[in-house]
Enzyme design. Structure first.
Site, PDB file in Angstrom:
ATOM      1  N   GLN A   1      -7.445  20.876  11.149  1.00 49.05           N
ATOM      2  CA  GLN A   1      -7.369  19.526  11.735  1.00 49.05           C
ATOM      3  C   GLN A   1      -7.714  19.547  13.230  1.00 49.05           C
ATOM      4  O   GLN A   1      -8.485  18.717  13.704  1.00 49.05           O
ATOM      5  CB  GLN A   1      -5.960  18.943  11.532  1.00 49.05           C
ATOM      6  CG  GLN A   1      -5.888  17.459  11.861  1.00 49.05           C
ATOM      7  CD  GLN A   1      -4.466  16.915  11.953  1.00 49.05           C
ATOM      8  OE1 GLN A   1      -3.490  17.640  11.845  1.00 49.05           O
ATOM      9  NE2 GLN A   1      -4.355  15.621  12.159  1.00 49.05           N
TER      10      GLN A   1
ATOM     11  N   TYR B   1       8.376  28.114   9.566  1.00 50.28           N
ATOM     12  CA  TYR B   1       7.353  27.669  10.521  1.00 50.28           C
ATOM     13  C   TYR B   1       7.933  27.705  11.942  1.00 50.28           C
ATOM     14  O   TYR B   1       7.335  28.269  12.856  1.00 50.28           O
ATOM     15  CB  TYR B   1       6.928  26.249  10.141  1.00 50.28           C
ATOM     16  CG  TYR B   1       5.901  25.600  11.035  1.00 50.28           C
ATOM     17  CD1 TYR B   1       4.576  26.013  11.040  1.00 50.28           C
ATOM     18  CD2 TYR B   1       6.249  24.526  11.860  1.00 50.28           C
ATOM     19  CE1 TYR B   1       3.627  25.392  11.842  1.00 50.28           C
ATOM     20  CE2 TYR B   1       5.307  23.888  12.648  1.00 50.28           C
ATOM     21  CZ  TYR B   1       4.001  24.325  12.647  1.00 50.28           C
ATOM     22  OH  TYR B   1       3.067  23.705  13.441  1.00 50.28           O
TER      23      TYR B   1
ATOM     24  N   LYS C   1       7.086  30.027  15.134  1.00 54.17           N
ATOM     25  CA  LYS C   1       6.633  29.422  16.399  1.00 54.17           C
ATOM     26  C   LYS C   1       7.444  29.952  17.578  1.00 54.17           C
ATOM     27  O   LYS C   1       6.894  30.242  18.637  1.00 54.17           O
ATOM     28  CB  LYS C   1       6.736  27.886  16.342  1.00 54.17           C
ATOM     29  CG  LYS C   1       5.667  27.231  15.481  1.00 54.17           C
ATOM     30  CD  LYS C   1       4.271  27.538  15.995  1.00 54.17           C
ATOM     31  CE  LYS C   1       3.171  26.884  15.199  1.00 54.17           C
ATOM     32  NZ  LYS C   1       1.855  27.481  15.449  1.00 54.17           N
TER      33      LYS C   1
END
Ligand code: NAD
Length: 317
Positions: free
Chosen positions: A12, A142, A146
């Protein structure tokens, strides 16, 4: 003159970052790398491109050496909702790619940009006006990867002098490439449904506020931060950046101003709702504004106008 490598170039962000970087630095100076072999007609194919799996350290080093890369934008990731379905894949991609990029950046003296996310925060984080430096105990794989990426990037800067920089992106809204399986994807899908004349089934509850940003601002954030004089940066990994905060009802009503017969129904997705509830409602991005001049151009109204205009062109409406 910089030689830049964008990893995960067909995602994206990458699919819009590569053309912007090429406009700025010249087509030949920006190498776009996709995990699978490049496809004809891809927006990232107006210059050099190659196959690259960022978890393959040797292949990454070969590419950096071959193209004499001095700046890397690492966009490889498995996004929040997708990673929960396969946590080991999420961790191996999220942390494996960062560690490989850090090592190669150290060896070849390259700069490195690796986005973090609002997902790096968790239930113990102050949800309103979330400070730059605060509690980070995320409950998703996730988020855990991170936080590890932020810490590793700061470690490589302090220990080895690698010029690492990054931002904590909020949910990103765009009209070129669909999002890759995150918790904020609904804020893109809602526009597609509206323009196609379909009813939108919203996976998150009314009142679920999260930070968001339009893709042109997200691309500028990455480029501006990489271009600023290093001496101005007190923080590095990672800066809070936001452009707006809204809940599903607010974006729905904004779209209805342009498409009055648009309909939305709520069908709550428990996994996504749980993740969204653990993320900030709105972040404080004062440090990014002060240290490198972050100043987004789009708000909800101007983004909605542009999204609808672009999607109408895309679907010939
Ligand atoms: P995306 O899922 O759309 O794209 C990621 C790309 O990385 C995909 O093309 C995928 O094929 C590729 N990839 C996956 N594993 C790879 C590997 N091992 N080697 C090489 N490529 C690999 O994601 P995006 O939205 O473009 O996100 C880019 C970065 O920005 C990620 O770090 C993501 O966590 C972060 N981010 C995105 C958002 C958002 O809303 N899109 C928000 C916050 C942070």
């Amino acid at each position: 003159m910089k030689k830049i490598l964008v990893i995960g170039a067909r995602g994206q962000i990458g699919s819009e970052l590569v053309p912007s970087l090429r406009k700025r630095y010249g087509n030949d100076n920006v190498v776009s790398a996709g995990r699978s072999y490049p496809l004809a007609g891809d927006p990232t194919e107006d210059g050099p491109s190659c196959q690259l799996d960022a978890t393959d350290a040797q292949r990454l080093a070969d590419v950096v050496k071959k193209y004499q890369i001095d700046a890397i934008y690492n966009m490889a990731a498995v996004l929040s909702a997708k990673a929960e379905a396969d946590p080991l894949w999420g961790w191996n991609t999220g942390v494996g790619s960062v560690l490989n990029c850090l090592e190669v950046a150290r060896e070849f003296k390259a700069m490195l940009f690796t986005p973090s996310s609002i997902g790096a925060f968790g239930p113990g984080t102050p949800p309103d006006n979330t400070p730059q430096d605060t509690v980070q105990r995320p409950g998703t794989i996730y988020g855990v990867s991170k936080v590890a990426g932020e810490l590793l990037s700061d470690y490589y800067f302090k220990r080895f002098g690698v010029d690492t920089r990054s931002v904590r992106y909020p949910g990103l809204i765009s009209n070129l490439t669909l999002p890759g399986g995150g918790t904020t994807d609904y804020a893109v899908e809602i526009y597609y449904a509206a323009v196609k004349g379909e009813k939108f089934i919203c996976p998150l509850k009314k009142g679920t506020f999260m930070d968001m940003m339009y893709m042109p601002d997200a691309v500028d954030a990455a480029i501006d931060l990489m271009e600023v004089d290093s001496a101005r940066l007190k923080h590095r990994n990672s800066f809070n950046v936001t452009a707006m905060s809204f809940d599903p009802e607010t974006i729905y009503l904004e779209i209805k101003k342009h498409i009055p017969n648009f309909e939305m129904e709520y069908e709550i997705h428990p996994l996504k709702q749980g993740i969204a509830d653990s993320w900030p409602n709105s972040m404080d991005d004062t440090c990014a504004r002060e240290e490198w001049g972050w100043n987004p151009k789009y708000n909800l109204a101007s983004m909605t106008e542009d999204m609808i205009k672009e999607l109408k062109k895309k679907f010939n409406k």
